[in-house]
Design an enzyme around this catalytic site. Sequence first.
Site, short mmCIF file in Angstrom:
data_model
loop_
_atom_site.label_atom_id
_atom_site.label_comp_id
_atom_site.label_asym_id
_atom_site.label_seq_id
_atom_site.Cartn_x
_atom_site.Cartn_y
_atom_site.Cartn_z
N CYS A 37 0.81 -1.23 0.00
CA CYS A 37 0.00 0.00 0.00
C CYS A 37 0.84 1.27 0.00
O CYS A 37 0.31 2.36 -0.16
CB CYS A 37 -0.90 0.02 1.23
SG CYS A 37 0.08 0.02 2.73
N CYS A 106 -0.81 -5.38 7.10
CA CYS A 106 -0.49 -4.14 7.81
C CYS A 106 0.31 -4.44 9.07
O CYS A 106 1.10 -3.60 9.51
CB CYS A 106 -1.76 -3.41 8.20
SG CYS A 106 -2.92 -3.25 6.87
S1 FES Z 1 -3.19 -0.41 4.29
FE1 FES Z 1 -1.11 0.23 4.44
S2 FES Z 1 -0.38 -0.59 6.28
FE2 FES Z 1 -2.47 -1.07 6.23
#
Ligand code: FES
Length: 128
Positions: A37, A106
């Site tokens: 992400c 995450c």
């Molecule tokens: S969506 Fe990036 S660390 Fe959780």
Amino acid sequence: MTQVGYSKKVMDHFMNPRNVGVIENPDGYGKVGNPVCGDVMEIFIKVHNNIITDIKFRTFGCGSAIATSSMVTELAKGKTLDEALRLTRKDVADELDGLPPQKMHCSNLAADALHAAIKNYQQKQKLK
Ligand code: FES
């Protein structure tokens, strides 16, 4: 606020994160990015007699990343470096009573950033 799929502990650490901030002149510093992400987490540690005496984090990331950062700082504080190095990604998620499957990635940041900070400290010691 309740969120389907998040434990109470995750919501608590997200809403009231522990040990947020920066340590000036840290003994160890770790920074990791999440390739999935693009979020980034930094961990700062102070070490005395092989024990993590202070730890802070700064996370530019989602709620789960903030909750796991907060939890890893609580788990690591007061531990020896070896004990802290043994903390796994799963330990962090388990202590938060789990994360939704799509958010497990995450939790990787927190343990990885902690380990990076410890390794940074150990490398600096070797250079002394
Ligand atoms: S969506 Fe990036 S660390 Fe959780």
